[in-house]
Structures are given as C-alpha cells and as structure tokens.
Design an enzyme around this catalytic site. Structure first.
Site, PDB file in Angstrom:
ATOM      1  NE  ARG A  69      -3.285  -1.955   3.075  1.00 22.50           N
ATOM      2  CZ  ARG A  69      -4.027  -2.802   2.423  1.00 22.50           C
ATOM      3  NH1 ARG A  69      -4.353  -2.598   1.190  1.00 22.50           N
ATOM      4  NH2 ARG A  69      -4.453  -3.891   3.026  1.00 22.50           N
ATOM      5  CG  HIS A 238      -7.202 -15.249  -1.050  1.00 25.21           C
ATOM      6  ND1 HIS A 238      -8.174 -15.243  -2.006  1.00 25.21           N
ATOM      7  CD2 HIS A 238      -6.838 -13.956  -0.860  1.00 25.21           C
ATOM      8  CE1 HIS A 238      -8.387 -14.009  -2.395  1.00 25.21           C
ATOM      9  NE2 HIS A 238      -7.586 -13.212  -1.722  1.00 25.21           N
ATOM     10  CG  ASP A 309      -4.509 -11.778   1.365  1.00 28.25           C
ATOM     11  OD1 ASP A 309      -4.159 -10.684   0.895  1.00 28.25           O
ATOM     12  OD2 ASP A 309      -5.703 -12.085   1.518  1.00 28.25           O
TER      13      ASP A 309
HETATM   14  O1  DOR Z   1      -8.548  -9.427   3.575  1.00 27.43           O
HETATM   15  C1  DOR Z   1      -8.184  -8.883   2.567  1.00 27.43           C
HETATM   16  N1  DOR Z   1      -7.528  -7.711   2.592  1.00 27.43           N
HETATM   17  N2  DOR Z   1      -8.434  -9.460   1.400  1.00 27.43           N
HETATM   18  C2  DOR Z   1      -8.220  -8.828   0.226  1.00 27.43           C
HETATM   19  O2  DOR Z   1      -8.533  -9.360  -0.796  1.00 27.43           O
HETATM   20  C3  DOR Z   1      -7.666  -7.459   0.213  1.00 27.43           C
HETATM   21  C4  DOR Z   1      -6.894  -7.207   1.440  1.00 27.43           C
HETATM   22  C5  DOR Z   1      -6.550  -5.756   1.618  1.00 27.43           C
HETATM   23  O3  DOR Z   1      -6.099  -5.148   0.644  1.00 27.43           O
HETATM   24  O4  DOR Z   1      -6.733  -5.224   2.701  1.00 27.43           O
END
Ligand code: DOR
Length: 451
Positions: A69, A238, A309
């Site tokens: 991010r 996932h 993830d």
């Molecule tokens: O839990 C999740 N968070 N699954 C996702 O697909 C996106 C991710 C996020 O970007 O926070």
C-alpha cells in the site's frame, strides 16, 4: 578431501540444503550473485563463508501475495516497511497487489511503484496490474511491462475500488493477454445480497456467514468457465473451502491454486472470539472442517502456492465496529516460522513447503532464475533453524501496524538469515546493509538485448 580454494565470492557452508536432488548436507558456492556450484559439505571455500552448520538452507521464499500500500503513513505500511517485514521473516521476494491508492492499473502507476521501490525495498519484487472496466483493452500490454507480475482481478470487492463483477467484463479481461491471471474469487452479487447478515450481527463471527462457501464456490466456478471459454490460465488466490479444492482438482490443467497460512492455522469460531476483527480477512477464515480439507489439498498436491495475503490495517482501523472494519491481517513476516512449525508438527514435509513457496511461484509465474537451489539460479536463500523454540510477539513485527494474529504462537523454527543474490539482507533478526531489492524477471516478459 579435495578443496576448491578461493574460487567463490561466497560459500554457504555445511548447511542442510533443499535442492531438486533432495535434502542433504552441502556447500553452495556463489559467484556474481548466482549459484555456481553445489558440492559435498566442507569442500568449497571463498571470499566469504556463511556458516550454516546445524541450519537448513532453503531456496529463497517468494510470497506472491502481499499488500504494501505505498504510499503509507503513520502506522500504515509502505513498500519499505513491508519489504523490511519480509526480509525479517526470511522472505526474499514479493509480488505486491494493485489495490492501492491510487490503484496500480496503468503504466504510469506501475512505473511509479517501481521508482518508489528502487533503493527502498529490501527484497526482490514485482507488481500486479489491476483490471478495471476502464483498462480492459490495455491489459495485454500492461502485463508485459517489466516489473509486472501479471494481471490481478477482483471478482468480489475487498479493500480499495478494483472490481470486475460480471462475466462479460471477466471474459474481456481474460481474452486480452496471455500470462497467468491472478484472481480473487468471491461472487459480488451474493456479497451485496448478504451484507445485511454482517450488519445485523455486528461481530466478525458473522464474516464467514456473510461471505459464505457458496459466495466463494460460485465465483470460482464462474472463473473456471471463463478460463475454459478463453483458454486463459488462471491462478485462484486464497482458496478457503473444501468445496473449491475438490472442484479445482478437476481443473489443474488451466488453474493453479493458492491458499494462505491463516486458513491452515486459524479456524472459526475460535479465531473471531479470540482475535475479534483482527481475524477478519477476505475470503474469510472458516471452520475446522474446511481447514482440514485445505490441508488435504496441500498434501495431495492440489495447492500450488502458499501466499501470505499480507494486508496490514492499523489497530485504530480494526477498532471500528464490524463490518465497518477493514479486512486483512499482516502475514509476510510470520509465513516462514508458522509454516515450518507445521512442518515440525508433521503436517507437511519440508520439501512440500519449498514446493509451495519457491518452486510453485517459479512454475506458475515463470520467474526467471529464482525458486530453486540450482546452478545458474540467483543465490537467494532462506536459512532457517528447524529447532528453535520461541514465541511470536507483536514486538517482533516489523510492519508499521505493529501487531500479528500470531502473537503468543509457539514456533519451533525460525528464520536465521535472508540472503539475496549472495548478499545477507537479514542475519540473526537484524536487517543488514541497504535495501537493494530488484524487480524480478519473468520468462514471458524477456526482452531482446539488441544486436
Ligand atoms: O482481507 C483482505 N484484505 N483481502 C483482500 O482481498 C484485500 C486485502 C486488503 O487489501 O486489505
């Protein structure tokens, strides 16, 4: 014994190495950042020796699903802190997701991430390009940009605005391009229809009920139908249900499969009662029956890749009232110790772990020169102590969010060194040197060098 003197820049000496030929004591000689020789223990010497006696030397772990991010902020992850967490956890390479702000869905945004990564990321990296209804015509070109890990599609909405919810757009996206496409498969119409379950309950224990098994299976079936119709290879991210594992086992010719350490380690309802919204992720952590089915799929070879993830959100964000809370937990730093503890507990073999986090990414995505301990490959290693009893704590977490769902987890293995192209990046729990991670190269984006 014949000793080859001073031939190598670096020798990783006397470790138990997991190579394509098996798991055995070996010396590994490195020249110019690449593996140059794999030989009997005690036979190689070089400018620098990494003493791996008593340790296991694995091919560098590649985490093909992280959310860093960039640009971050106070308590918020960015490329530098996410990559530091990766290196601390023994991870040598990451594929970063496009649901950032702004989304990574055009050439300029991808180039911006690559520029920001240069000199700030500790580990090797590649960036997915997100599909939207505005860039469908450009996906075939975007996926071939250097530094691109390929296209990512969100069929169900999660964090950020990227979404392709209908089959017409899904088909268009799959028609445009050739590389394997990574997909988050949750059925958006069903998510919308059932959101009230989450709102009425107001507690994350409703998360796997709102985003239920049918939501996951329906999208996965739609995806495979679209993949068959277009002949496009897909990577289904996932996977959380036994139903999908059984279904996908019949489609391995066209689909590779990912699951996460969270879905193999945490289970409902306990995780939601114990961790609250910290355990909230998409797709959700489900009950023990699904967890067991996912383990079965690991051990029967249905799963190709383990991705963390890694999706950190701050404690402040997680303190809102469910379902206003964001989904996701940090995981890039805990992937190796958590999964190797499962290895020590007999849940999977060490070789299968390596298959899931090194050979699997190499095979599924065509990463050039990474993912095996083999002569000619990059000298990326995850060096681990398979007999270290310690407890994972929030303090150990390098991510800016400062927490982990595994706080209190009794681990029996520990990353000791992260080595990239022959250089130590982490040693004994401390980062070393400078962040010099580079973009990964892929077979399908190789360019001519000119005549
Ligand atoms: O839990 C999740 N968070 N699954 C996702 O697909 C996106 C991710 C996020 O970007 O926070």
């Amino acid at each position: 014994m014949h000793v080859l003197a001073d031939t190598f820049d670096t020798v990783i000496a006397n470790g138990t190495a997991v190579t394509p030929s098996g798991t055995a004591l070996a010396d590994i000689g490195v020249i110019g950042g690449r593996i140059a020789r794999i030989a009997a223990p005690g036979t190689l010497s070089g400018g620098r020796t990494v003493d791996a006696r008593g340790l296991h030397v694995l091919p560098g772990v590649i985490d093909t699903q992280v959310h860093f991010r960039e640009p971050g902020g106070e308590h918020k992850e960015d490329l530098a802190t996410g990559a530091a967490a990766a290196a601390m956890g023994g991870v040598t390479g990451v594929f970063e997701m496009p649901n950032t702000n702004p989304s990574t869905d055009n050439v300029a945004a991808l180039q911006d991430k690559l520029d920001r990564a240069a000199g700030r990321m500790w580990v090797e990296h590649a960036f997915y390009v997100g599909a939207t209804d505005r860039n469908l015509d450009m996906l075939g070109a975007l996926e071939l940009e250097l530094g691109s890990a390929g296209v990512k599609i969100f069929m169900g909405s999660s964090t950020g605005g990227l979404l392709l919810e209908d089959d017409a757009n899904l088909l268009k996206a799959l028609r445009n391009g050739k590389r394997r496409v990574a997909v988050h498969a949750e059925d958006e119409p069903r998510l919308r229809e059932r959101k009230r379950i989450a709102e009425e309950t107001g507690h994350p224990r409703a998360h796997p009920i709102w985003r239920d098994e049918i939501t996951a299976l329906r999208a996965t079936e739609r995806l495979i139908a679209a993949a068959r119709a277009t002949g496009r290879r897909v990577h289904v991210l996932h996977i959380t249900t036994g139903d999908e594992m059984r279904y996908l086992a019949a489609h391995k010719d066209i689909a590779t499969v990912e699951t996460t350490p969270n879905h193999l380690t945490l289970a409902a309802p306990d995780c939601y009662e114990r961790l609250g919204t910290k355990a909230q992720m998409n797709p959700p952590v489900r009950d023990l029956a699904h967890q067991q089915a996912i383990w079965q799929a690991i051990n029967e070879g249905v799963v190709d890749i383990l991705g963390s993830d890694h999706a950190p959100h701050t404690l402040e964000e997680k303190a809102k009232t469910y379902p206003a809370t964001p989904s996701g937990m940090p995981g890039v730093q805990t992937l190796v110790p958590v999964m190797l503890t499962h290895v020590n507990d007999g849940k999977l073999t060490l070789e299968r772990f390596v298959d899931l986090v090194s050979h699997g990414p190499n095979r599924a995505f065509g990463i050039a020169g990474k993912g095996r301990i083999a002569v000619g490959y990059d000298a990326d290693f995850t060096v681990v102590d398979m007999a270290a009893n310690w407890e994972i704590t929030d303090d150990w977490i390098e991510s800016r969010c400062g927490w982990t769902p595994y706080a209190g987890f009794k681990a029996s293995a520990r990353p000791i060194a992260t080595i990239i192209r022959g250089q130590d990046v982490m040693r004994d729990g401390a980062l070393i040197g400078k962040p010099e991670g580079k973009p990964m190269r892929f077979h399908e984006t190789t360019r001519g060098e000119g005549v």
